[in-house]
Enzyme design. Structure first.
Site, mmCIF file in Angstrom:
data_model
loop_
_atom_site.group_PDB
_atom_site.id
_atom_site.type_symbol
_atom_site.label_atom_id
_atom_site.label_comp_id
_atom_site.label_asym_id
_atom_site.label_seq_id
_atom_site.Cartn_x
_atom_site.Cartn_y
_atom_site.Cartn_z
ATOM 1 N N TYR A 71 -20.497 19.361 -7.344
ATOM 2 C CA TYR A 71 -19.314 19.622 -8.162
ATOM 3 C C TYR A 71 -19.724 20.316 -9.463
ATOM 4 O O TYR A 71 -20.535 19.799 -10.236
ATOM 5 C CB TYR A 71 -18.542 18.325 -8.478
ATOM 6 C CG TYR A 71 -17.899 17.683 -7.262
ATOM 7 C CD1 TYR A 71 -17.700 18.398 -6.075
ATOM 8 C CD2 TYR A 71 -17.492 16.360 -7.285
ATOM 9 C CE1 TYR A 71 -17.123 17.811 -4.963
ATOM 10 C CE2 TYR A 71 -16.904 15.757 -6.172
ATOM 11 C CZ TYR A 71 -16.730 16.495 -5.016
ATOM 12 O OH TYR A 71 -16.166 15.904 -3.918
ATOM 13 N N LEU A 107 -3.437 13.416 -3.416
ATOM 14 C CA LEU A 107 -2.176 13.796 -4.087
ATOM 15 C C LEU A 107 -1.602 15.084 -3.490
ATOM 16 O O LEU A 107 -0.613 15.617 -4.005
ATOM 17 C CB LEU A 107 -2.415 14.010 -5.592
ATOM 18 C CG LEU A 107 -2.608 12.752 -6.439
ATOM 19 C CD1 LEU A 107 -3.047 13.130 -7.861
ATOM 20 C CD2 LEU A 107 -1.337 11.918 -6.497
ATOM 21 N N ALA A 108 -2.232 15.570 -2.414
ATOM 22 C CA ALA A 108 -1.816 16.836 -1.784
ATOM 23 C C ALA A 108 -1.726 17.946 -2.844
ATOM 24 O O ALA A 108 -0.814 18.785 -2.808
ATOM 25 C CB ALA A 108 -0.496 16.658 -1.016
ATOM 26 N N GLY A 145 -0.609 17.981 -5.623
ATOM 27 C CA GLY A 145 0.649 18.008 -6.388
ATOM 28 C C GLY A 145 1.807 18.662 -5.657
ATOM 29 O O GLY A 145 2.878 18.862 -6.255
ATOM 30 N N PHE A 186 3.949 17.633 -3.609
ATOM 31 C CA PHE A 186 5.193 16.851 -3.507
ATOM 32 C C PHE A 186 5.536 16.144 -4.818
ATOM 33 O O PHE A 186 6.422 15.305 -4.857
ATOM 34 C CB PHE A 186 5.066 15.803 -2.394
ATOM 35 C CG PHE A 186 4.535 16.373 -1.094
ATOM 36 C CD1 PHE A 186 5.166 17.445 -0.488
ATOM 37 C CD2 PHE A 186 3.412 15.822 -0.494
ATOM 38 C CE1 PHE A 186 4.682 17.976 0.698
ATOM 39 C CE2 PHE A 186 2.917 16.354 0.693
ATOM 40 C CZ PHE A 186 3.549 17.433 1.294
ATOM 41 N N THR A 187 4.768 16.434 -5.855
ATOM 42 C CA THR A 187 4.938 15.656 -7.085
ATOM 43 C C THR A 187 5.174 16.551 -8.300
ATOM 44 O O THR A 187 4.814 16.196 -9.415
ATOM 45 C CB THR A 187 3.704 14.752 -7.316
ATOM 46 O OG1 THR A 187 2.515 15.573 -7.233
ATOM 47 C CG2 THR A 187 3.608 13.643 -6.304
HETATM 48 N N1 LIG Z 1 -15.484 14.703 0.519
HETATM 49 C C1 LIG Z 1 -15.034 15.928 0.388
HETATM 50 O O1 LIG Z 1 -15.338 16.839 1.167
HETATM 51 C C2 LIG Z 1 -14.106 16.221 -0.749
HETATM 52 C C3 LIG Z 1 -13.422 17.450 -0.813
HETATM 53 C C4 LIG Z 1 -12.555 17.665 -1.886
HETATM 54 C C5 LIG Z 1 -12.398 16.682 -2.857
HETATM 55 N N2 LIG Z 1 -13.100 15.501 -2.786
HETATM 56 C C6 LIG Z 1 -12.916 14.424 -3.781
HETATM 57 O O2 LIG Z 1 -11.554 14.054 -3.805
HETATM 58 C C7 LIG Z 1 -11.004 14.216 -5.120
HETATM 59 C C8 LIG Z 1 -9.564 14.647 -5.023
HETATM 60 O O3 LIG Z 1 -9.471 15.848 -4.309
HETATM 61 P P1 LIG Z 1 -8.493 17.030 -4.691
HETATM 62 O O4 LIG Z 1 -8.660 17.368 -6.120
HETATM 63 O O5 LIG Z 1 -8.664 18.062 -3.664
HETATM 64 O O6 LIG Z 1 -7.100 16.355 -4.430
HETATM 65 P P2 LIG Z 1 -5.769 15.908 -5.188
HETATM 66 O O7 LIG Z 1 -5.987 14.648 -5.922
HETATM 67 O O8 LIG Z 1 -4.755 15.942 -4.121
HETATM 68 O O9 LIG Z 1 -5.418 17.098 -6.177
HETATM 69 C C9 LIG Z 1 -5.784 17.105 -7.529
HETATM 70 C C10 LIG Z 1 -5.473 18.479 -8.082
HETATM 71 O O10 LIG Z 1 -4.070 18.708 -7.966
HETATM 72 C C11 LIG Z 1 -3.529 18.993 -9.262
HETATM 73 N N3 LIG Z 1 -2.219 18.364 -9.373
HETATM 74 C C12 LIG Z 1 -1.850 17.135 -8.959
HETATM 75 N N4 LIG Z 1 -0.541 16.910 -9.222
HETATM 76 C C13 LIG Z 1 -0.083 18.028 -9.824
HETATM 77 C C14 LIG Z 1 1.201 18.419 -10.308
HETATM 78 N N5 LIG Z 1 2.262 17.623 -10.246
HETATM 79 N N6 LIG Z 1 1.306 19.649 -10.862
HETATM 80 C C15 LIG Z 1 0.246 20.476 -10.941
HETATM 81 N N7 LIG Z 1 -0.999 20.151 -10.490
HETATM 82 C C16 LIG Z 1 -1.153 18.945 -9.922
HETATM 83 C C17 LIG Z 1 -4.509 18.398 -10.248
HETATM 84 O O11 LIG Z 1 -4.438 19.081 -11.477
HETATM 85 P P3 LIG Z 1 -4.432 18.274 -12.878
HETATM 86 O O12 LIG Z 1 -5.840 17.835 -13.131
HETATM 87 O O13 LIG Z 1 -3.947 19.293 -13.825
HETATM 88 O O14 LIG Z 1 -3.494 17.127 -12.725
HETATM 89 C C18 LIG Z 1 -5.838 18.601 -9.536
HETATM 90 O O15 LIG Z 1 -6.306 19.906 -9.766
HETATM 91 C C19 LIG Z 1 -11.956 15.228 -5.809
HETATM 92 O O16 LIG Z 1 -11.953 15.099 -7.200
HETATM 93 C C20 LIG Z 1 -13.281 14.822 -5.210
HETATM 94 O O17 LIG Z 1 -13.803 13.706 -5.898
HETATM 95 C C21 LIG Z 1 -13.927 15.267 -1.735
#
Ligand SMILES: NC(=O)c1ccc[n+]([C@@H]2O[C@H](COP(=O)([O-])OP(=O)(O)OC[C@H]3O[C@@H](n4cnc5c(N)ncnc54)[C@H](OP(=O)(O)O)[C@@H]3O)[C@@H](O)[C@H]2O)c1
Length: 327
Positions: free
Chosen positions: A63, A233-234, A236, A238-239
């Site tokens: 990361y 959180l998909a 965002g 849906f949120t």
């Molecule tokens: N194992 C793997 O292969 C793998 C792959 C990907 C991720 N991960 C882990 O899983 C965690 C979460 O993954 P993710 O970040 O893909 O998923 P997530 O939690 O679904 O999405 C978070 C992202 O969505 C944005 N977001 C959420 N709600 C929003 C809204 N209402 N309006 C605008 N933006 C919104 C956030 O921005 P803001 O910060 O501005 O809220 C952030 O950039 C990562 O941090 C990591 O630790 C693991």
């Protein structure tokens, strides 16, 4: 209703129902020098998480090319008492290095080297949990076993797990290990439904795009492996995130229904989306990737929502999001 006990708890590993994902610290995959503002963002996210009852933090060596761990290490250095009150999970085996092709690497030497580097960046002497990030086609389970043994003997890692592995891959690896794999982190959410569709569409040919190895959910449940959801959180969708012309009709309708349920229940859309995921009997642990303190706070009520969401509401959201009725 049976009380949901998380597989990690059953193994005596104290954790929180939600985890905070640290992938976006220091700007995701970009490599720019760490700034004072990035440290502040990290501190605020950690504070908001603790306030929301979140004590598990999910990292990976890749990361921000190491800077996500580094900035978190800076937060720990400023608050030395924090380390013993939280669970730090990191991942290795996903290599993105300049001058070299992108690759997965589960070789013994790479795992050992990667953990030493993560520990140095985080400024700690141990990872509570280490995950192998994405399946390496060249993996040799015996080599991984050697690396894990060494890491356990030296106290550098407490527990081991995997990410993005299917049931057969887990069985293949577990066979060579002396210790249990305790986590499998997968892309599971209301916006990514393969994990449900693969079971529901059993014996059907209507959807050929499902890529989720059959039996993975069941294997993890039977073997006390904590399922963690990345992308929970998909992003965002849906949120409240502005989707513009890119959003689908199903996304728009799901978003509307999520918002309506949140208003009816006096909670937040984030708590509905996560509560939906957590109602599943596997006691899935969502990893939330937001760094926005208000959004982190909005996630806290998910535990309550997971307990009160009805079967009807759960199926309604599932089908609205998939865009078709189940067979
Ligand atoms: N194992 C793997 O292969 C793998 C792959 C990907 C991720 N991960 C882990 O899983 C965690 C979460 O993954 P993710 O970040 O893909 O998923 P997530 O939690 O679904 O999405 C978070 C992202 O969505 C944005 N977001 C959420 N709600 C929003 C809204 N209402 N309006 C605008 N933006 C919104 C956030 O921005 P803001 O910060 O501005 O809220 C952030 O950039 C990562 O941090 C990591 O630790 C693991």
């Amino acid at each position: 209703m049976q009380k949901r006990i998380m597989p990690l708890e059953r193994r005596g590993i104290t954790t929180s129902r939600l985890a905070l994902g640290c992938m976006k610290l220091c700007g995701g995959m970009k490599a720019t020098p760490i700034t004072a503002e990035e440290i502040l963002i990290a501190e605020r996210a950690v504070d908001a998480a603790l306030e929301a009852g979140i004590t598990m933090f999910d990292h990976a060596d890749v990361y921000a090319r190491g800077q996500a761990e580094e900035v978190f290490g800076e937060v720990l250095r400023r608050r030395p008492q924090l380390r013993d009150t939280i669970v730090i999970q990191s991942k290795c085996g996903y290599r993105v290095e300049s001058g070299s092709p992108k690759m997965y690497d589960f070789s013994r030497d790479h795992i050992l080297r990667a953990v030493d580097r993560s520990l140095a960046r985080l400024g700690t002497d141990r990872l509570d949990i280490l995950l192998l990030h994405r399946p390496d086609p060249l993996m040799e389970p015996e080599e991984i076993a050697e690396a894990f043994d060494r890491l356990r003997e030296t106290g550098k890692v407490g527990h081991f797990g995997v990410s993005n592995l299917g049931a057969d891959q887990i069985r293949f690896l577990q066979e060579a290990l002396d210790m249990p794999l305790v986590v499998n982190q997968l892309d599971l959410s209301l916006g990514k439904l393969d994990w449900l569709d693969s079971g529901v569409l059993m014996n059907r040919t209507i959807d050929q795009t499902v890529r989720f190895p059959e039996g993975t959910m069941e294997h993890c449940r039977m073997h006390n492996i904590q399922l963690q959801a990345w992308g929970s959180l998909a992003q965002g969708r849906f949120t409240g995130r502005e989707m513009g012309a890119g959003g689908t009709e199903a996304e728009r309708l799901t978003s509307e229904r999520v918002g309506q349920m949140a208003r009816e229940k006096g909670t937040t859309p984030e708590a509905i989306v996560l509560g939906w995921l957590m109602k599943h009997p596997a006691a899935i642990q969502p990893v939330v990737g937001t760094l926005n303190p208000a959004r982190i706070a909005a996630c806290a009520d998910a535990v309550r929502q997971s307990k009160t969401m009805t079967r009807e509401e759960w199926y309604e959201l599932y089908q609205t999001s998939r865009g078709h009725e189940i067979p």
